[in-house]
Write a protein that holds these residues in place. Sequence first.
Motif, PDB file in Angstrom:
ATOM      1  N   MET A   1       0.857  -1.195   0.000  1.00 26.78           N
ATOM      2  CA  MET A   1       0.000   0.000   0.000  1.00 26.78           C
ATOM      3  C   MET A   1       0.895   1.248   0.000  1.00 26.78           C
ATOM      4  N   LYS A   2       0.767   2.058  -1.074  1.00 29.88           N
ATOM      5  CA  LYS A   2       1.628   3.254  -1.174  1.00 29.88           C
ATOM      6  C   LYS A   2       0.889   4.470  -0.609  1.00 29.88           C
ATOM      7  N   GLN A   3       1.634   5.560  -0.364  1.00 27.53           N
ATOM      8  CA  GLN A   3       1.009   6.786   0.173  1.00 27.53           C
ATOM      9  C   GLN A   3      -0.092   7.294  -0.757  1.00 27.53           C
ATOM     10  N   THR A   4       0.045   6.998  -2.071  1.00 32.19           N
ATOM     11  CA  THR A   4      -0.927   7.521  -3.042  1.00 32.19           C
ATOM     12  C   THR A   4      -1.992   6.484  -3.435  1.00 32.19           C
ATOM     13  N   SER A   5      -1.930   5.278  -2.868  1.00 36.24           N
ATOM     14  CA  SER A   5      -2.925   4.246  -3.217  1.00 36.24           C
ATOM     15  C   SER A   5      -4.325   4.731  -2.855  1.00 36.24           C
ATOM     16  N   LYS A   6      -5.302   4.244  -3.630  1.00 39.64           N
ATOM     17  CA  LYS A   6      -6.690   4.646  -3.350  1.00 39.64           C
ATOM     18  C   LYS A   6      -7.268   3.705  -2.293  1.00 39.64           C
ATOM     19  N   ILE A   7      -7.562   4.255  -1.137  1.00 39.71           N
ATOM     20  CA  ILE A   7      -7.952   3.446   0.023  1.00 39.71           C
ATOM     21  C   ILE A   7      -9.375   3.809   0.443  1.00 39.71           C
ATOM     22  N   PHE A   8     -10.245   2.800   0.503  1.00 43.36           N
ATOM     23  CA  PHE A   8     -11.630   3.023   0.952  1.00 43.36           C
ATOM     24  C   PHE A   8     -11.743   2.587   2.418  1.00 43.36           C
ATOM     25  N   VAL A   9     -12.094   3.548   3.290  1.00 41.86           N
ATOM     26  CA  VAL A   9     -12.387   3.210   4.689  1.00 41.86           C
ATOM     27  C   VAL A   9     -13.907   3.156   4.819  1.00 41.86           C
ATOM     28  N   ALA A  10     -14.455   1.947   4.902  1.00 41.53           N
ATOM     29  CA  ALA A  10     -15.912   1.781   5.026  1.00 41.53           C
ATOM     30  C   ALA A  10     -16.276   1.881   6.505  1.00 41.53           C
ATOM     31  N   GLY A  11     -17.229   2.760   6.829  1.00 40.96           N
ATOM     32  CA  GLY A  11     -17.614   2.952   8.238  1.00 40.96           C
ATOM     33  C   GLY A  11     -16.749   4.001   8.919  1.00 40.96           C
ATOM     34  N   HIS A  12     -16.361   5.039   8.167  1.00 44.81           N
ATOM     35  CA  HIS A  12     -15.349   5.998   8.651  1.00 44.81           C
ATOM     36  C   HIS A  12     -15.834   6.924   9.763  1.00 44.81           C
ATOM     37  N   ARG A  13     -17.134   6.925  10.058  1.00 41.79           N
ATOM     38  CA  ARG A  13     -17.627   7.788  11.146  1.00 41.79           C
ATOM     39  C   ARG A  13     -17.768   7.017  12.464  1.00 41.79           C
ATOM     40  N   GLY A  14     -17.539   5.715  12.432  1.00 40.27           N
ATOM     41  CA  GLY A  14     -17.671   4.900  13.641  1.00 40.27           C
ATOM     42  C   GLY A  14     -16.387   4.892  14.463  1.00 40.27           C
ATOM     43  N   LEU A  15     -16.412   4.127  15.533  1.00 38.87           N
ATOM     44  CA  LEU A  15     -15.255   4.018  16.443  1.00 38.87           C
ATOM     45  C   LEU A  15     -13.997   3.573  15.686  1.00 38.87           C
ATOM     46  N   VAL A  16     -14.102   2.459  14.969  1.00 36.75           N
ATOM     47  CA  VAL A  16     -12.928   1.874  14.305  1.00 36.75           C
ATOM     48  C   VAL A  16     -12.576   2.646  13.033  1.00 36.75           C
ATOM     49  N   GLY A  17     -13.574   2.895  12.187  1.00 35.35           N
ATOM     50  CA  GLY A  17     -13.313   3.574  10.911  1.00 35.35           C
ATOM     51  C   GLY A  17     -12.693   4.946  11.135  1.00 35.35           C
ATOM     52  N   SER A  18     -13.193   5.689  12.127  1.00 29.89           N
ATOM     53  CA  SER A  18     -12.653   7.039  12.360  1.00 29.89           C
ATOM     54  C   SER A  18     -11.209   6.949  12.861  1.00 29.89           C
ATOM     55  N   ALA A  19     -10.892   5.912  13.635  1.00 28.39           N
ATOM     56  CA  ALA A  19      -9.509   5.750  14.120  1.00 28.39           C
ATOM     57  C   ALA A  19      -8.583   5.386  12.958  1.00 28.39           C
ATOM     58  N   ILE A  20      -9.056   4.538  12.053  1.00 29.43           N
ATOM     59  CA  ILE A  20      -8.228   4.169  10.874  1.00 29.43           C
ATOM     60  C   ILE A  20      -7.999   5.408  10.005  1.00 29.43           C
ATOM     61  N   LEU A  21      -9.057   6.189   9.815  1.00 31.66           N
ATOM     62  CA  LEU A  21      -8.934   7.409   9.007  1.00 31.66           C
ATOM     63  C   LEU A  21      -7.917   8.374   9.629  1.00 31.66           C
ATOM     64  N   ARG A  22      -8.012   8.598  10.947  1.00 33.30           N
ATOM     65  CA  ARG A  22      -7.046   9.473  11.643  1.00 33.30           C
ATOM     66  C   ARG A  22      -5.622   8.970  11.446  1.00 33.30           C
ATOM     67  N   HIS A  23      -5.477   7.655  11.565  1.00 32.56           N
ATOM     68  CA  HIS A  23      -4.144   7.070  11.487  1.00 32.56           C
ATOM     69  C   HIS A  23      -3.574   7.201  10.068  1.00 32.56           C
ATOM     70  N   LEU A  24      -4.392   6.912   9.064  1.00 34.29           N
ATOM     71  CA  LEU A  24      -3.922   7.022   7.678  1.00 34.29           C
ATOM     72  C   LEU A  24      -3.538   8.468   7.358  1.00 34.29           C
ATOM     73  N   ARG A  25      -4.349   9.408   7.826  1.00 30.34           N
ATOM     74  CA  ARG A  25      -4.039  10.829   7.575  1.00 30.34           C
ATOM     75  C   ARG A  25      -2.743  11.219   8.268  1.00 30.34           C
ATOM     76  N   ALA A  26      -2.570  10.744   9.508  1.00 31.71           N
ATOM     77  CA  ALA A  26      -1.343  11.073  10.245  1.00 31.71           C
ATOM     78  C   ALA A  26      -0.113  10.504   9.535  1.00 31.71           C
TER      79      ALA A  26
END
Length: 337
Positions: A1-26
């Motif tokens: 998985m590269k920095q520019t890969s297209k990544i779909f976070v399904a459930g991004h507003r929930g407990l787990v999805g929002s944490a994955i989104l924060r982490h990927l952005r960081a």
Amino acid sequence: MKQTSKIFVAGHRGLVGSAILRHLRALSYTNIITCRHAELDLTDQAAVNAFFDAEKPEYIFLAAAKVGGIMANNTYPADFIRENLLIQTNVIDAAYHHGVKKLLFLGSSCIYPRMAPQPMKEEYLLTGPLEPTNSAYAIAKIAGIETCRSYNRQHGTHFVPVMPTNLYGPNDNFDLFSSHVLPAMIRKFHLAKLASQGNFEAIDQDEARFGPIPDDIRTSLSSSQEIPKVTLWGTGQPRREFLYADDLADACVYLMKNYEETELVNIGTGRDHTIRELAEKVRDIVGFKGEMVFDTSKPDGTPKKLLDVSKLEAIGWQAKIRVDQGIQKAYEWYASF
Ligand SMILES: NC(=O)C1=CN([C@@H]2O[C@H](COP(=O)(O)OP(=O)(O)OC[C@H]3O[C@@H](n4cnc5c(N)ncnc54)[C@H](OP(=O)(O)O)[C@@H]3O)[C@@H](O)[C@H]2O)C=CC1
Ligand SMILES: C[C@H]1O[C@H](OP(=O)(O)OP(=O)(O)OC[C@H]2O[C@@H](n3cnc4c(=O)[nH]c(N)nc43)[C@H](O)[C@@H]2O)[C@@H](O)[C@@H](O)C1=O
């Protein structure tokens, strides 16, 4: 998985999805796609296929699901089995048809038999009867594991089922009927502390932010001059393991990047606590000075749930956030509203 890969976070507003989104952005991933439940219902196969046609994701974190604590699972088993089977089947099938490179499917530690030896190893799957309070949800998750395995076997896909233990953190569900135990404890102790301080305005603000306070709890908070008692469910004796959501997100991204196999992997801390011990920690962190009582008319669920994390550790990942640090962080997030 590269920095520019297209990544779909399904459930991004929930407990787990929002944490994955924060982490990927960081970590500076730049091409993340998300879609709110209101705009895309993942139980709708045609809508899911149209979304994949338009977006063409390369990697997927499947963290969208119908999720809840012991009471929600025990009361609405039909919703839990139906919605989870539909969401996971639609997303996994679309991932295959659209050539997704890798998908992580979030299961749960409740897939293991109720009386499984502890700690629970991955190979204990399907070796005994399930816990009745969440068997519908568990069977949907087991079907998700088998769906990943079957697509991998028949189509050569790379779909990885991961089994997290009980989770908590920012964007958790704090509804006092449908939540898991940790957010319920945080909210119950906090409301009781506010009542003991006579801060009824803050209780109303809490209700506006986190949803209705059940009548029995309202009554205990509002009536007397005395410090209210906090009522918890069951005997307090069951044992559970708790992983902070940001640790889980770190593990998921680590596995997406470093785990080349496809067999299931447990994600946990390797430590458990009784519900009573957990309650004492939460009470002290919140700073509530009153009593707690256990309502034994409510179910205990599985007597003990502790994952064996030796496979995950051999892959090179370990939890970093201790439970008292995690509860402190979760409480700060909750109390910041
Ligand atoms: N929480 C826990 O303790 C544990 C969770 N897990 C697993 O982790 C995953 C994520 O759980 P968690 O983050 O806690 O759950 P949440 O309920 O916090 O989040 C689930 C997300 O999925 C979305 N969603 C639900 N149904 C649909 C649908 N039909 N279409 C589109 N989106 C939908 C929700 O949107 P909306 O809110 O708008 O409905 C929400 O954003 C799940 O697979 C769960 O089984 C595993 C072990 C423990
Ligand atoms: C993640 C996991 O979550 C669920 O399983 P669970 O671990 O049994 O869930 P829980 O967090 O709701 O409860 C843990 C323990 O805590 C006790 N308890 C005390 N007081 C409160 C209380 O106030 N609320 C809640 N919810 N529980 C309470 C409760 O009686 C039980 O003994 C499943 O949905 C399952 O499908 C799943 O995957």
